[in-house]
Design a protein around this motif. Structure first.
Motif, PDB file in Angstrom:
ATOM      1  N   ALA A  10       0.835  -1.201   0.000  1.00 46.35           N
ATOM      2  CA  ALA A  10       0.000   0.000   0.000  1.00 46.35           C
ATOM      3  C   ALA A  10       0.871   1.252   0.000  1.00 46.35           C
ATOM      4  O   ALA A  10       0.567   2.237  -0.692  1.00 46.35           O
ATOM      5  CB  ALA A  10      -0.925  -0.004   1.219  1.00 46.35           C
ATOM      6  N   PHE A  11       1.947   1.231   0.771  1.00 44.92           N
ATOM      7  CA  PHE A  11       2.895   2.353   0.781  1.00 44.92           C
ATOM      8  C   PHE A  11       3.485   2.554  -0.607  1.00 44.92           C
ATOM      9  O   PHE A  11       3.572   3.689  -1.104  1.00 44.92           O
ATOM     10  CB  PHE A  11       4.002   2.078   1.793  1.00 44.92           C
ATOM     11  N   LEU A  12       3.893   1.467  -1.248  1.00 44.73           N
ATOM     12  CA  LEU A  12       4.507   1.533  -2.576  1.00 44.73           C
ATOM     13  C   LEU A  12       3.559   2.141  -3.598  1.00 44.73           C
ATOM     14  O   LEU A  12       3.918   3.081  -4.326  1.00 44.73           O
ATOM     15  CB  LEU A  12       4.925   0.125  -3.006  1.00 44.73           C
ATOM     16  N   PHE A  13       2.334   1.636  -3.660  1.00 47.29           N
ATOM     17  CA  PHE A  13       1.384   2.123  -4.663  1.00 47.29           C
ATOM     18  C   PHE A  13       0.929   3.550  -4.358  1.00 47.29           C
ATOM     19  O   PHE A  13       0.777   4.370  -5.271  1.00 47.29           O
ATOM     20  CB  PHE A  13       0.185   1.177  -4.748  1.00 47.29           C
ATOM     21  N   ALA A  14       0.712   3.851  -3.079  1.00 47.61           N
ATOM     22  CA  ALA A  14       0.324   5.213  -2.713  1.00 47.61           C
ATOM     23  C   ALA A  14       1.434   6.200  -3.055  1.00 47.61           C
ATOM     24  O   ALA A  14       1.168   7.323  -3.501  1.00 47.61           O
ATOM     25  CB  ALA A  14      -0.013   5.286  -1.223  1.00 47.61           C
ATOM     26  N   ALA A 124      15.031   8.632   3.667  1.00 45.36           N
ATOM     27  CA  ALA A 124      15.418   7.720   2.589  1.00 45.36           C
ATOM     28  C   ALA A 124      15.574   6.299   3.110  1.00 45.36           C
ATOM     29  O   ALA A 124      15.144   5.331   2.456  1.00 45.36           O
ATOM     30  CB  ALA A 124      16.718   8.195   1.946  1.00 45.36           C
ATOM     31  N   ALA A 125      16.171   6.153   4.291  1.00 44.08           N
ATOM     32  CA  ALA A 125      16.350   4.819   4.871  1.00 44.08           C
ATOM     33  C   ALA A 125      15.004   4.178   5.187  1.00 44.08           C
ATOM     34  O   ALA A 125      14.791   2.984   4.930  1.00 44.08           O
ATOM     35  CB  ALA A 125      17.204   4.917   6.132  1.00 44.08           C
ATOM     36  N   ALA A 126      14.070   4.981   5.738  1.00 44.57           N
ATOM     37  CA  ALA A 126      12.746   4.452   6.061  1.00 44.57           C
ATOM     38  C   ALA A 126      11.994   4.041   4.799  1.00 44.57           C
ATOM     39  O   ALA A 126      11.352   2.983   4.753  1.00 44.57           O
ATOM     40  CB  ALA A 126      11.944   5.498   6.837  1.00 44.57           C
ATOM     41  N   LEU A 130      10.774   0.189   3.598  1.00 43.98           N
ATOM     42  CA  LEU A 130       9.395  -0.163   3.262  1.00 43.98           C
ATOM     43  C   LEU A 130       9.281  -0.682   1.832  1.00 43.98           C
ATOM     44  O   LEU A 130       8.520  -1.613   1.560  1.00 43.98           O
ATOM     45  CB  LEU A 130       8.487   1.052   3.457  1.00 43.98           C
ATOM     46  N   LEU A 131      10.040  -0.076   0.918  1.00 47.89           N
ATOM     47  CA  LEU A 131       9.976  -0.511  -0.474  1.00 47.89           C
ATOM     48  C   LEU A 131      10.675  -1.852  -0.687  1.00 47.89           C
ATOM     49  O   LEU A 131      10.338  -2.590  -1.619  1.00 47.89           O
ATOM     50  CB  LEU A 131      10.607   0.545  -1.387  1.00 47.89           C
ATOM     51  N   MET A 188       5.769  12.882  -0.441  1.00 48.67           N
ATOM     52  CA  MET A 188       4.950  11.699  -0.700  1.00 48.67           C
ATOM     53  C   MET A 188       4.988  10.753   0.490  1.00 48.67           C
ATOM     54  O   MET A 188       4.099   9.908   0.647  1.00 48.67           O
ATOM     55  CB  MET A 188       5.459  10.956  -1.940  1.00 48.67           C
ATOM     56  N   VAL A 189       6.011  10.887   1.344  1.00 48.49           N
ATOM     57  CA  VAL A 189       6.223   9.914   2.414  1.00 48.49           C
ATOM     58  C   VAL A 189       5.072   9.874   3.414  1.00 48.49           C
ATOM     59  O   VAL A 189       4.531   8.800   3.697  1.00 48.49           O
ATOM     60  CB  VAL A 189       7.568  10.170   3.126  1.00 48.49           C
ATOM     61  N   PRO A 190       4.649  11.019   3.998  1.00 55.72           N
ATOM     62  CA  PRO A 190       3.562  10.923   4.978  1.00 55.72           C
ATOM     63  C   PRO A 190       2.257  10.421   4.384  1.00 55.72           C
ATOM     64  O   PRO A 190       1.525   9.655   5.034  1.00 55.72           O
ATOM     65  CB  PRO A 190       3.430  12.360   5.512  1.00 55.72           C
TER      66      PRO A 190
END
Length: 220
Positions: A10-14, A124-126, A130-131, A188-190
């Motif tokens: 979900a994180f990736l697609f969002a 970037a690390a976070a 996740l990715l 885009m992160v939050p």
């Protein structure tokens, strides 16, 4: 593990949806010059662009969450959708709170006039962590029976979009123009985290229903 993988997807697609929408709004702003004029029309145009940015970001959050949910073979029922919305409503302020907290923390560290590299490095690390989860799963699936080929294909497409826009295009244009456009991808992160929270909300609801049904069967 499945829950974390669902959230990571979900994180990736969002993220892919969010950064694409951001670029669309940047292009519109560049074409109209709405933010470069000091007139009432320009002010209204700027507000419209900011409102559109927020709307597109929320649509990206919901779209990424729903896409990940369906690609994982989950049924999107009305109660699940409601709990996804709850996840977004809770996750968005939490994500921006963490984002803002990091910014405040970095403001307390003397870094001179340069970019906040420590904050950028932490983000970037976070993001990479996740990715990495869905991409590692995609690589494993490619070596096996390819149980979810469509999911894997969309994972690679989403990752390519994020890299092409967030890592290459925006920083390059920002460097050429001498602007802060290169940092646009950071925001885009939050919203992407809110997408992950959305599917977690839906998954927690499904887990609660499963436990309740199991308990009912056990006591019957």
């Amino acid at each position: 593990m499945k829950r974390l993988l669902l959230a990571a997807d979900a994180f990736l697609f969002a993220a892919a949806f969010s950064i694409t929408g951001s670029v669309a709004l940047i292009v519109i702003n560049q074409l109209t010059g709405a933010l470069d004029q000091d007139t009432t029309e320009a002010t209204l145009g700027a507000l419209a662009i900011q409102g559109g940015s927020l709307l597109l970001s929320l649509l990206a959050v919901g779209g990424g969450a729903v896409l990940a949910w369906r690609l994982h073979g989950r049924q999107l029922t009305s109660p699940v959708a409601v709990f996804m919305v709850f996840g977004i409503l809770i996750g968005t302020p939490v994500a921006f709170g963490l984002f803002g907290g990091l910014a405040v923390l970095m403001s307390l560290i003397p870094l001179g006039d340069g970019p906040p590299w420590i904050a950028i490095g932490v983000l970037a690390a976070a993001v990479m962590a996740l990715l990495a989860m869905p991409m590692v799963d995609a690589v494993r699936d490619a070596r096996g029976p390819k149980a979810h080929a469509r999911l894997d294909m969309l994972r690679w497409i989403a990752l390519a979009v994020i890299i092409a826009i967030g890592v290459v295009a925006l920083p390059l244009v920002g460097a050429i123009q001498g602007s802060e456009m290169g940092e646009a991808g950071i925001f885009m992160v939050p919203f992407s985290l809110a997408g992950a929270m959305a599917v977690l909300g839906g998954d927690l609801y499904c887990s609660w229903i499963d436990k309740r049904e199991t308990k009912a069967v056990g006591t019957a």
